[in-house]
Motif scaffolding. Structure first.
Motif, PDB file in Angstrom:
ATOM      1  N   VAL A  13       0.805  -1.142  -0.019  1.00 24.32           N
ATOM      2  CA  VAL A  13       0.038   0.067  -0.050  1.00 24.32           C
ATOM      3  C   VAL A  13       0.818   1.249   0.022  1.00 24.32           C
ATOM      4  N   VAL A  14       0.446   2.314  -0.581  1.00 19.58           N
ATOM      5  CA  VAL A  14       1.271   3.640  -0.509  1.00 19.58           C
ATOM      6  C   VAL A  14       0.194   4.656  -0.190  1.00 19.58           C
ATOM      7  N   PHE A  15       0.224   5.465   0.882  1.00 11.86           N
ATOM      8  CA  PHE A  15      -0.095   6.248   1.623  1.00 11.86           C
ATOM      9  C   PHE A  15       0.583   7.607   1.491  1.00 11.86           C
ATOM     10  N   VAL A  16      -0.387   8.547   0.950  1.00 14.62           N
ATOM     11  CA  VAL A  16       0.411  10.029   0.725  1.00 14.62           C
ATOM     12  C   VAL A  16      -0.498  10.832   1.309  1.00 14.62           C
ATOM     13  N   ASP A  17       0.235  11.959   2.063  1.00 18.42           N
ATOM     14  CA  ASP A  17      -0.761  13.154   2.366  1.00 18.42           C
ATOM     15  C   ASP A  17       0.286  14.230   2.440  1.00 18.42           C
ATOM     16  N   ALA A  18      -0.139  15.431   2.952  1.00 19.97           N
ATOM     17  CA  ALA A  18       0.558  16.665   2.590  1.00 19.97           C
ATOM     18  C   ALA A  18       2.143  16.559   2.935  1.00 19.97           C
ATOM     19  N   GLU A  19       2.352  15.686   4.271  1.00 15.98           N
ATOM     20  CA  GLU A  19       3.756  15.635   4.856  1.00 15.98           C
ATOM     21  C   GLU A  19       4.479  14.571   4.599  1.00 15.98           C
ATOM     22  N   ARG A  20       3.941  13.422   3.903  1.00 15.24           N
ATOM     23  CA  ARG A  20       4.599  12.484   3.621  1.00 15.24           C
ATOM     24  C   ARG A  20       4.053  11.428   2.774  1.00 15.24           C
TER      25      ARG A  20
END
Length: 117
Positions: free
Chosen positions: A36-43
């Motif tokens: 799984v790839v998790f992306v938010d504004a910080e990471r």
């Protein structure tokens, strides 16, 4: 095959609202793909272990706060999205955003979190 709506609901309740690390890890194994790839504004993190560590860190930043759905599920094909709010149970939210997921073989393979401005 599990649908995006069911996965988004489980993700919110059994992962991001689960204080017990062992129960959270079990849910992550069921809801997310291995890579799984998790992306938010910080990471941007890859894999279940990195996701679990990220969620643990996020929960530590707001003890006692809970995530709640803030609107209907929307989706098309293998994509699903749902807005959410974060705040004390029964209180005013302190943060909100939108989760967008891509489902592959009945599990979340990609998760993007976009925070409200």
């Amino acid at each position: 095959m599990t649908g995006a709506g069911d996965l988004l609901a489980r993700m919110l309740q059994d992962v991001f609202n689960e204080p017990d690390p062992q129960r959270r890890a079990a849910a992550i194994d069921e809801v997310f793909t291995d890579d799984v790839v998790f992306v938010d504004a910080e990471r941007a993190v890859t894999g279940r272990e990195e996701l679990a560590a990220t969620v643990t860190g996020l929960l530590a930043q707001g003890p006692g706060l809970v995530f709640t759905p803030a609107g209907p599920l929307r989706g098309v094909g293998d994509l699903g999205m749902r807005p959410w709010r974060l705040g004390p149970p029964g209180g005013e939210p302190v943060l909100g955003g939108l989760d967008v997921v891509q489902v592959v073989d009945g599990r979340i393979a990609r998760l993007w979190t976009v925070l409200d401005t």
